[in-house]
Design an enzyme around this catalytic site. Structure first.
Site, mmCIF file in Angstrom:
data_model
loop_
_atom_site.group_PDB
_atom_site.id
_atom_site.type_symbol
_atom_site.label_atom_id
_atom_site.label_comp_id
_atom_site.label_asym_id
_atom_site.label_seq_id
_atom_site.Cartn_x
_atom_site.Cartn_y
_atom_site.Cartn_z
ATOM 1 N N GLU A 298 -2.110 1.937 25.392
ATOM 2 C CA GLU A 298 -2.995 2.577 26.756
ATOM 3 C C GLU A 298 -3.814 1.605 26.892
ATOM 4 O OE1 GLU A 298 -4.492 6.372 26.470
ATOM 5 O OE2 GLU A 298 -2.428 7.022 27.162
ATOM 6 N N CYS B 219 -10.621 0.600 32.569
ATOM 7 C CA CYS B 219 -9.827 -0.037 32.361
ATOM 8 C C CYS B 219 -8.971 -0.193 33.868
ATOM 9 C CB CYS B 219 -8.567 0.471 31.487
ATOM 10 S SG CYS B 219 -8.300 3.134 31.546
ATOM 11 N N GLU C 142 -8.147 -9.872 32.447
ATOM 12 C CA GLU C 142 -9.494 -8.473 32.881
ATOM 13 C C GLU C 142 -11.106 -9.077 31.984
ATOM 14 O OE1 GLU C 142 -9.029 -5.120 29.371
ATOM 15 O OE2 GLU C 142 -8.584 -4.078 31.570
HETATM 16 P P1 NAD Z 1 -10.335 -3.683 21.518
HETATM 17 O O1 NAD Z 1 -9.033 -3.183 21.434
HETATM 18 O O2 NAD Z 1 -11.151 -4.494 21.071
HETATM 19 O O3 NAD Z 1 -10.782 -2.479 20.069
HETATM 20 C C1 NAD Z 1 -10.344 -0.404 20.499
HETATM 21 C C2 NAD Z 1 -10.443 -0.238 19.206
HETATM 22 O O4 NAD Z 1 -9.608 -0.769 18.353
HETATM 23 C C3 NAD Z 1 -11.596 -0.157 18.809
HETATM 24 O O5 NAD Z 1 -11.983 1.567 17.558
HETATM 25 C C4 NAD Z 1 -11.907 -1.243 17.396
HETATM 26 O O6 NAD Z 1 -12.567 -0.847 16.612
HETATM 27 C C5 NAD Z 1 -10.126 -0.904 17.404
HETATM 28 N N1 NAD Z 1 -9.417 -2.118 16.876
HETATM 29 C C6 NAD Z 1 -9.610 -3.335 16.425
HETATM 30 N N2 NAD Z 1 -9.087 -3.910 15.849
HETATM 31 C C7 NAD Z 1 -8.309 -3.298 14.916
HETATM 32 C C8 NAD Z 1 -6.762 -3.641 14.348
HETATM 33 N N3 NAD Z 1 -6.777 -5.264 13.033
HETATM 34 N N4 NAD Z 1 -6.309 -2.635 13.568
HETATM 35 C C9 NAD Z 1 -6.771 -0.979 14.600
HETATM 36 N N5 NAD Z 1 -7.877 -1.162 15.382
HETATM 37 C C10 NAD Z 1 -7.997 -2.534 15.056
HETATM 38 O O7 NAD Z 1 -10.751 -2.844 22.803
HETATM 39 P P2 NAD Z 1 -12.298 -2.244 23.298
HETATM 40 O O8 NAD Z 1 -13.006 -3.704 23.626
HETATM 41 O O9 NAD Z 1 -12.702 -1.093 22.674
HETATM 42 O O10 NAD Z 1 -11.766 -1.345 24.701
HETATM 43 C C11 NAD Z 1 -11.510 -2.722 26.066
HETATM 44 C C12 NAD Z 1 -9.778 -2.470 26.075
HETATM 45 O O11 NAD Z 1 -10.163 -1.045 26.094
HETATM 46 C C13 NAD Z 1 -9.603 -2.795 27.531
HETATM 47 O O12 NAD Z 1 -8.771 -3.772 27.704
HETATM 48 C C14 NAD Z 1 -9.632 -1.951 28.464
HETATM 49 O O13 NAD Z 1 -8.810 -1.959 29.777
HETATM 50 C C15 NAD Z 1 -8.567 -1.024 27.801
HETATM 51 N N6 NAD Z 1 -9.488 0.684 28.221
HETATM 52 C C16 NAD Z 1 -7.533 0.731 28.760
HETATM 53 C C17 NAD Z 1 -7.672 2.289 29.349
HETATM 54 C C18 NAD Z 1 -6.485 2.949 29.397
HETATM 55 O O14 NAD Z 1 -5.821 4.341 29.399
HETATM 56 N N7 NAD Z 1 -5.159 2.495 29.419
HETATM 57 C C19 NAD Z 1 -8.555 2.906 28.779
HETATM 58 C C20 NAD Z 1 -9.759 2.310 27.808
HETATM 59 C C21 NAD Z 1 -9.752 1.365 28.080
#
Ligand code: NAD
Length: 487
Positions: free
Chosen positions: A256, A289, A384
């Site tokens: 997601e 998001c 975004e």
């Molecule tokens: P991010 O991808 O930086 O981090 C998300 C999670 O992934 C965190 O827990 C982080 O620690 C983990 N992570 C980072 N590197 C990783 C790796 N190599 N392996 C496994 N896990 C890892 O995202 P963010 O900045 O926390 O969140 C914002 C993003 O999330 C935006 O793009 C937003 O649109 C999206 N989002 C999507 C939805 C949806 O339902 N589609 C909902 C909320 C947020």
């Protein structure tokens, strides 16, 4: 209270991992800072690959027992978790606001009740999930929803507990054990959830929580051969890494991801409603998001729409998210603030004009911003921002509106404001998006499929789709012949 317990807004939070029903410390920690005032909340366990592996091992050990637990009992425990969430609703709300800076009133009235609802909904859905049987020339086909196994759930910071439990609840309902990895910018409510689940009687090891940086422990979770499902909410670059890592074991993924969703405002729309929908996109300081960050308005009403939008947006109150009167709180982190500022500066350098906002304010705040004069192929229209920054474009007719709306690499959501039902049907039929709202926004029903098209995601969760993902469907074909006579 152990030395690992911190007090946040009067609530005690254990900052260690929760593995196999026990609190586990790490040698290292990271500092959790509040976006509300920049104050240090405390030191949180900085997980290592060894602790991630221990959490998966605990989930693997606990899996057979939980998978074999009758559905009614699993549902009962999920309802008990919901009861615990409701009992501790105020604690969860104040800790979440301290940790991620979103509005306290939203946490109290919308988000935390939804967290409880996530558990109740999937508990009830589990009990309604039928076994399908059908016949092939006298042979019976019997389809079972078998629990898939240990599931790794990785979540972001913008709605930490709501998004975590939207995965935890169906995974547990399906009979899977779970390793939850919350985001490092908002780690605290996941720890409270572990306490609540244990009090509710969830057996040790069925829910595990590991804290830390995704870049340090992500691979240890996502490349682990004992992990049977990975559900991730977050950004596209992280999703790519996770998909690559999961490829080693062909572990099924639900992704997601981000969006750049449009709000299409047609001349026949109720303009006040359309303006309300547009202003609503600043909720959670734009860190949503699903936010419709690209406002597309029909040329003939663009001037009037903009006038009413500016009037309405200028009345938004930005400030302390604990204050009931606040509409827009801070951004989560100084790095996020810099990112937002960079996007806006580059857009202005490329010719955009700030109709409102455009600057950071004292503290961790960015002004609600509307940028006009933006080109369709520019960074600000295509990427975004994840902050309170909207763009304004105009269109001449329906054809152009649909073309602009669909012209990004994302496809998470779209919102249409129109007074013409026929037009609504035509336009929604052509939009590429996982969710389309007509004359409304953010109305969510957990029975509906949720997810994104194109780079906004892979797969759908919600209702039966969640069980489809968290289960291995098994078809057993039985011949009418071959039975011994039991006489
Ligand atoms: P991010 O991808 O930086 O981090 C998300 C999670 O992934 C965190 O827990 C982080 O620690 C983990 N992570 C980072 N590197 C990783 C790796 N190599 N392996 C496994 N896990 C890892 O995202 P963010 O900045 O926390 O969140 C914002 C993003 O999330 C935006 O793009 C937003 O649109 C999206 N989002 C999507 C939805 C949806 O339902 N589609 C909902 C909320 C947020």
């Amino acid at each position: 209270m152990s030395e690992h317990t911190i007090t946040v807004a009067g609530v005690a939070v254990d900052t260690r991992h929760w593995i196999g029903g026990e609190r586990v410390a790490s040698a290292g920690t990271f500092t959790d800072v509040s976006p509300v005032d920049g104050g240090v909340l405390g030191e949180v366990a900085r997980g290592t690959a060894a602790e991630a592996a221990a959490a998966v091992a605990a989930a693997r050990e606990a899996f057979p027992g939980w998978a074999a637990t009758p559905r009614e009992e699993r549902a009962r425990v999920l309802h008990a978790i919901a009861d615990g969430v409701e009992r501790r609703l105020e604690d969860l709300a104040v800790v979440e606001t301290a940790d991620n800076g979103a509005l306290l009133r939203s946490h109290r009235r919308g988000v935390m009740p939804r967290v409880a609802h996530n558990f109740r909904f999937f508990a009830d859905w589990l009990l309604r999930l039928g076994h399908e049987d059908f016949d092939t020339r006298g042979h019976t086909n019997h389809v079972d929803w078998d629990p898939a196994g240990p599931s790794v759930l990785i979540t972001p910071w913008n709605a930490p507990l709501m998004l975590a439990t939207w995965k935890v609840a169906p995974a547990l309902a399906a009979g899977n054990s779970v390793v939850l990895k919350p985001a490092e910018w908002s780690p605290l409510t996941a720890s409270l959830l572990a306490d609540i689940a244990a009090e509710a009687g969830l057996p040790a090891g069925v829910l595990n929580v590991v804290q830390g940086y995704g870049s340090e422990i992500g691979d240890a979770l996502t490349a682990h051969p004992d992990v049977r499902r990975i559900s991730f909410t977050g950004s596209v670059p992280t999703a790519r890494r996770i998909a690559a890592s999961a490829a080693a074991n062909l572990t099924p993924l639900s992704l997601e991801l981000g969006g750049k969703s449009p709000l299409l405002v047609f001349a026949d729309a109720d303009l006040d409603l359309a303006v309300d929908l547009a202003v609503e996109q600043y909720d959670n300081a734009g860190q949503v998001c699903l936010a419709a960050t690209r406002i597309l308005v029909e040329e003939t009403v663009a001037e009037e729409f903009t006038r009413r939008f500016v009037d309405r947006a200028s009345r938004l109150r930005q400030g302390d998210p604990r204050d009931e009167a606040t509409d827009i709180g801070p951004t989560i982190h100084p790095r996020q603030l810099e990112k937002i500022e960079g996007f806006v500066q580059r857009a202005v350098e490329a010719g955009a004009r700030a109709v409102i906002g455009g600057h950071r304010r004292e503290g961790q705040y960015f002004e609600p911003t509307l940028l006009a004069g933006v080109a369709q192929d520019s960074e600000i229209v295509q990427e975004e921002v994840f902050g309170p920054v909207l763009t304004l474009q105009t269109f001449g007719d329906e054809e152009e509106a649909v073309r602009l709306a669909n012209d990004t690499r994302f496809g998470l959501a779209a919102t249409v404001a129109t007074g013409d039902e026929e037009r609504a049907r035509r336009v929604t039929g052509r939009l590429v998006a996982g969710t389309v709202w007509v004359n409304c926004f953010f109305v969510r029903d957990l029975r509906a499929p949720f997810g994104g098209s194109r780079h906004s995601g892979v797969g759908r969760e919600g209702g039966t789709w969640s069980f489809d993902f968290y289960c291995d469907l098994k078809n057993t074909v039985t011949s009418p012949k071959g039975w011994r006579d039991h006489g």
